[in-house]
Motif scaffolding. Structure first.
Motif, PDB file in Angstrom:
ATOM      1  N   SER A 186       0.828  -1.215   0.000  1.00  0.00           N
ATOM      2  CA  SER A 186       0.000   0.000   0.000  1.00  0.00           C
ATOM      3  C   SER A 186       0.858   1.259   0.000  1.00  0.00           C
ATOM      4  N   LEU A 208      -5.113   5.277   0.836  1.00  0.00           N
ATOM      5  CA  LEU A 208      -5.584   4.060   0.168  1.00  0.00           C
ATOM      6  C   LEU A 208      -6.546   3.252   1.019  1.00  0.00           C
ATOM      7  N   PHE A 209      -6.482   3.430   2.340  1.00  0.00           N
ATOM      8  CA  PHE A 209      -7.290   2.597   3.229  1.00  0.00           C
ATOM      9  C   PHE A 209      -8.766   2.988   3.167  1.00  0.00           C
ATOM     10  N   ARG A 210      -9.630   1.972   3.308  1.00  0.00           N
ATOM     11  CA  ARG A 210     -11.077   2.188   3.196  1.00  0.00           C
ATOM     12  C   ARG A 210     -11.780   2.105   4.548  1.00  0.00           C
ATOM     13  N   HIS A 211     -11.122   1.535   5.563  1.00  0.00           N
ATOM     14  CA  HIS A 211     -11.774   1.331   6.856  1.00  0.00           C
ATOM     15  C   HIS A 211     -10.903   1.881   7.987  1.00  0.00           C
ATOM     16  N   GLU A 214      -8.206  -0.431   9.282  1.00  0.00           N
ATOM     17  CA  GLU A 214      -7.032  -0.526   8.416  1.00  0.00           C
ATOM     18  C   GLU A 214      -6.034   0.586   8.751  1.00  0.00           C
ATOM     19  N   THR A 220      -4.043  -3.831   5.135  1.00  0.00           N
ATOM     20  CA  THR A 220      -5.150  -3.842   4.181  1.00  0.00           C
ATOM     21  C   THR A 220      -5.994  -5.097   4.396  1.00  0.00           C
ATOM     22  N   SER A 222      -9.310  -5.119   2.687  1.00  0.00           N
ATOM     23  CA  SER A 222     -10.288  -5.088   1.597  1.00  0.00           C
ATOM     24  C   SER A 222      -9.559  -4.819   0.281  1.00  0.00           C
ATOM     25  N   SER A 224      -8.872  -2.406  -2.751  1.00  0.00           N
ATOM     26  CA  SER A 224      -9.000  -0.997  -3.144  1.00  0.00           C
ATOM     27  C   SER A 224      -8.331  -0.792  -4.500  1.00  0.00           C
ATOM     28  N   GLU A 226      -6.418   1.964  -7.172  1.00  0.00           N
ATOM     29  CA  GLU A 226      -5.700   3.230  -7.335  1.00  0.00           C
ATOM     30  C   GLU A 226      -5.263   3.353  -8.790  1.00  0.00           C
ATOM     31  N   ASP A 260      -5.165  -3.200  -5.072  1.00  0.00           N
ATOM     32  CA  ASP A 260      -4.415  -3.424  -3.833  1.00  0.00           C
ATOM     33  C   ASP A 260      -5.080  -4.543  -3.043  1.00  0.00           C
ATOM     34  N   GLU A 415     -18.929  -5.927  -6.738  1.00  0.00           N
ATOM     35  CA  GLU A 415     -19.187  -5.068  -5.581  1.00  0.00           C
ATOM     36  C   GLU A 415     -20.588  -4.496  -5.691  1.00  0.00           C
TER      37      GLU A 415
END
Length: 609
Positions: A186, A208-211, A214, A220, A222, A224, A226, A260, A415
């Motif tokens: 990441s 980059l992190f979604r949660h 994280e 990581t 999940s 993601s 980029e 990622d 998704e």
């Protein structure tokens, strides 16, 4: 698939004897300086011209297809000749989906003759005029001198021609990012896409992190996405100039979409889903220089090989280690890549010249594996990776793309989201056909085997609006007020004219990569086929009572929850704990039919619109 891939999953690797074996040969390889780092082209024995014994190496003869063109010289062509050259350039650009490589100073049979400086200057001027005529830009990749039959220095020049995108038709490549937890995946993507180096404590990866968890753990969990763009001149286009994703798409003629994936073993099912569902063109395996091959590295390498995804390797964190430690990690990787289960040819990239050679060889030969050593903190060798990604050509040519686009529409649902004021949104990849705004499709199968009507309200690709989606492209589709609870991952959206075949029972020819004891009837595994991920039970093993590690057989599986949409020939991967296997679907026991546009009920497999 060779059953020896099982060694990458279940056991220790055997060291293969012998080296890489021979020099790299191939178009754009040895000749204009394949890995030579500024040295002159190597002389070889053969026929002589003008009474001298000095002979240049050959490239393979020019191919009719493909995006590589040889030209001896382009000095002051007539108007008729110029028009012919422009038509030829259009063909090469079409073959390379917007990219072509010209080798100037090379005969059609691959003989490296070279040009004087004056002739080369005139040839490049003509090439620039040709590119302007078709709306493209040219970038000189490299120049090399050739020792051959002349006291005057003679050069060969390799030129990248890239077409300026029309109507958002940029070239899009998907790269899955694999590697062990804490290897710097990441962080590397953050540095590439944000344009700022890391501070050594993970600042670059935060975007980059979604949660929240994280960000707190730095891991990581999940999938993601980029994006990194390159314009028609080969310059990097990213978020460094406060651009939005839409501006990056508008400015780029080539787009690299990084997927990622998670490195921790706990999230292995998510990583496998990312590899099987999002159909990456290439995989980037990130290995930390200070830890070497540890944790899930070997497993991720095995997954890429099992799914036949071409991969290259990035050794990160070289700023933390001594040169000896980095060399030890490189040798460790080379040893694994050369073993019989892998049978790869490692190519260590140390210069821009190596990066150009690696990109061209990598796309042409599945056995070549480029290795980069870099740092996301100091930025060491980061530019070499950018050069490689800029030149990396697509795996499919325009003809294969056209054939896919002429088929009926099929979109894989990976998704599902609910967006305020937009409604239900699905993300995924268009496997075949063309999808337009306002198009009516059917989605399914539901738990009871039905397909439901829906309408595509709008399309977004790489976070910017798009009116038409073509085969092989990933996007999100807004479905308006469609009930989200009726959707799930693993569904497909297809054209109403298609007769979708769904099944609960199917057969597959498999190789058992690893199992602690014996694999027999009644065993339950999680099956991955494209975007389908569901538990299945082994109904029957044809011709055998049980299987052991490394054995092949045709096995009958039954999904335990609901039917799925499968195709014969689709790649299959299954797992359960340490048990892993690969194969392909050979037969389906279909439970739905549709004839003449009318629905036909077959008990639980009812087709409904």
């Amino acid at each position: 698939m060779d059953s020896r891939v099982s060694e990458l999953f279940g056991g220790c690797c055997r060291q293969a004897g012998g080296g890489a074996g021979g020099a790299l040969r191939g178009r754009g390889g040895t000749a204009p300086g394949g890995g030579g780092g500024g040295s002159k082209a190597k002389k070889k024995n053969g026929r002589s011209r003008g009474g001298k014994a000095n002979n240049p190496p050959y490239l393979p003869p020019e191919a009719e297809d493909g995006n590589i063109e040889y030209k001896l010289k382009l000095v002051n062509p007539s108007q008729y000749r110029f028009e012919h050259l422009v038509t030829q350039m259009k063909w090469r650009l079409q073959e390379g989906r917007g990219e072509a490589v010209y080798q100037i100073g090379v005969e059609d049979n691959g003989l490296l003759v070279g040009l004087s400086e004056e002739e080369m200057r005139a040839s490049l001027k003509t090439l620039r005029r040709m590119a302007e005529k078709v709306g493209a830009d040219i970038t000189v990749l490299r120049e090399r001198e050739v020792d051959y039959d002349s006291d005057v220095p003679r050069k060969i020049t390799e030129v990248l021609v890239r077409k300026v995108p029309d109507n958002q038709q940029f070239l899009d490549l998907r790269v899955a990012v694999l590697g062990n937890v804490d290897s710097g995946k990441s962080t590397l993507l953050g540095v590439l896409t944000q344009g700022e180096l890391d501070n050594g404590r993970g600042r670059a990866r935060l975007n980059l992190f979604r949660h929240l968890h994280e960000i707190q753990s730095g891991r990581t969990s999940s999938i993601s996405f980029e994006i990194l763009g390159f314009n028609s001149k080969g310059e990097v286009v990213n978020y460094s100039d406060s651009r939005t994703a839409e501006e990056i798409c508008e400015s780029s003629s080539k787009m690299i979409t990084f997927i990622d994936l998670a490195g921790h073993h706990k999230y292995l099912k998510t990583t496998i889903f990312g590899l099987t569902s999002y159909c990456p063109d290439f995989a980037m395996l990130v290995v930390s220089a200070n830890t070497g091959i540890a944790g899930t590295t070997r497993e991720h390498l095995g997954l890429a090989m099992a799914l036949k995804v071409p991969f290259f390797i990035v050794i990160s964190k070289v700023d933390l280690c001594s040169k000896a430690t980095v060399e030890r990690t490189v040798k460790q990787l080379e040893r694994i890549l050369k073993q019989p289960g892998c049978n790869k040819l490692p190519l260590l990239v140390n210069s821009d010249d190596d990066a150009v050679t690696a990109a061209q060889q990598f796309a042409q030969s599945p056995n070549i594996t480029p290795i980069f050593t870099l740092s996301s903190v100091s930025g060491e060798n980061l530019d070499l990776l950018k050069v490689f990604l800029n030149i990396l050509p697509p795996l499919t040519n325009s003809k294969e793309q056209e054939e896919l686009m002429q088929q009926l529409t099929e979109f894989q649902v990976d998704e599902i989201y609910t967006v305020p004021e937009v409604g239900t949104v699905v993300g995924g990849t268009l496997s075949s056909g063309i999808c337009r705004e306002g198009e009516n499709l059917v989605v399914g199968p539901t738990d009871d085997g039905k397909f439901l009507r829906l309408k595509v309200c709008s399309i977004q690709r790489n976070r910017s609006a798009c009116r038409v989606l073509r085969a092989g492209q990933a996007a999100t589709l807004a479905l308006g007020p469609f009930d989200r609870s009726l959707l799930r991952k693993g569904m497909v959206m297809v054209s109403p004219e298609m007769n979708p075949t769904i099944c609960s029972v199917f057969e597959a020819e498999i190789v058992l990569l690893f199992h602690a004891t014996t694999f027999r009837k009644g065993f339950q595994v999680t099956v991955h086929v494209g975007n389908v991920r569901q538990t299945a039970v082994v109904e029957k093993i044809h011709g055998k009572d049980k299987l052991r590690t490394g054995e092949k057989a045709v096995v009958c599986f039954r999904f335990i929850k609901h039917p799925e949409y499968l195709k014969i020939g689709a790649k299959l991967l299954f797992r359960e704990g340490v048990t892993k296997g690969i194969g392909h679907v050979t037969d389906l026991q279909a439970i739905t039919t549709k004839e003449n546009g009318l629905e036909e009920s077959l008990g639980p497999g009812q087709l409904s619109f």
